[in-house]
Design a protein around this motif. Structure first.
Motif, PDB file in Angstrom:
ATOM      1  N   PHE A  39       0.819  -1.217   0.000  1.00 18.85           N
ATOM      2  CA  PHE A  39       0.000   0.000   0.000  1.00 18.85           C
ATOM      3  C   PHE A  39       0.852   1.267   0.000  1.00 18.85           C
ATOM      4  CE2 PHE A  39      -2.716  -3.112   2.343  1.00 18.85           C
ATOM      5  CZ  PHE A  39      -3.601  -3.344   1.297  1.00 18.85           C
ATOM      6  N   GLY A  40       1.958   1.244  -0.735  1.00 20.57           N
ATOM      7  CA  GLY A  40       2.807   2.422  -0.862  1.00 20.57           C
ATOM      8  C   GLY A  40       3.802   2.627   0.261  1.00 20.57           C
ATOM      9  N   LYS A  41       3.813   1.764   1.244  1.00 20.68           N
ATOM     10  CA  LYS A  41       4.769   1.873   2.346  1.00 20.68           C
ATOM     11  C   LYS A  41       5.784   0.742   2.248  1.00 20.68           C
ATOM     12  CE  LYS A  41       1.885   4.164   5.728  1.00 20.68           C
ATOM     13  NZ  LYS A  41       1.432   4.154   7.119  1.00 20.68           N
ATOM     14  N   THR A  42       6.992   1.028   2.642  1.00 24.66           N
ATOM     15  CA  THR A  42       8.051   0.023   2.634  1.00 24.66           C
ATOM     16  C   THR A  42       8.216  -0.533   4.043  1.00 24.66           C
ATOM     17  OG1 THR A  42       9.193   1.183   0.858  1.00 24.66           O
ATOM     18  CG2 THR A  42      10.466  -0.411   2.108  1.00 24.66           C
ATOM     19  N   PHE A  43       8.132  -1.846   4.148  1.00 21.60           N
ATOM     20  CA  PHE A  43       8.322  -2.529   5.420  1.00 21.60           C
ATOM     21  C   PHE A  43       9.611  -3.329   5.350  1.00 21.60           C
ATOM     22  CE2 PHE A  43       3.763  -1.932   5.074  1.00 21.60           C
ATOM     23  CZ  PHE A  43       3.465  -1.384   6.297  1.00 21.60           C
TER      24      PHE A  43
END
Length: 64
Positions: A39-43
């Motif tokens: 969802f557009g976030k880097t984990f």
């Protein structure tokens, strides 16, 4: 056994939050570290870095 799982889990959380500072040292980009986008976030899950730093801390504690 549960104690070690909890310690490793907490170490992963701490290293994940400190990852922007540790990346400048090259930690967080090892072959066993997992990064993914959702969802557009880097984990990031720095498994190899956690093991490396834990080993270094263990050896320092052992010899000091």
């Amino acid at each position: 056994m549960i104690r070690w799982v909890l310690v490793i889990f907490l170490a992963v959380i701490v290293f994940s939050s400190a990852l922007p500072w540790l990346e400048k040292l090259g930690i967080g980009r090892l072959p066993g570290d997992v990064r993914f986008r959702l969802f557009g976030k880097t984990f990031s899950l720095p498994f190899a870095s956690t093991i490396l730093i834990s080993t270094v801390v263990f050896l320092l504690a052992r010899f000091l």
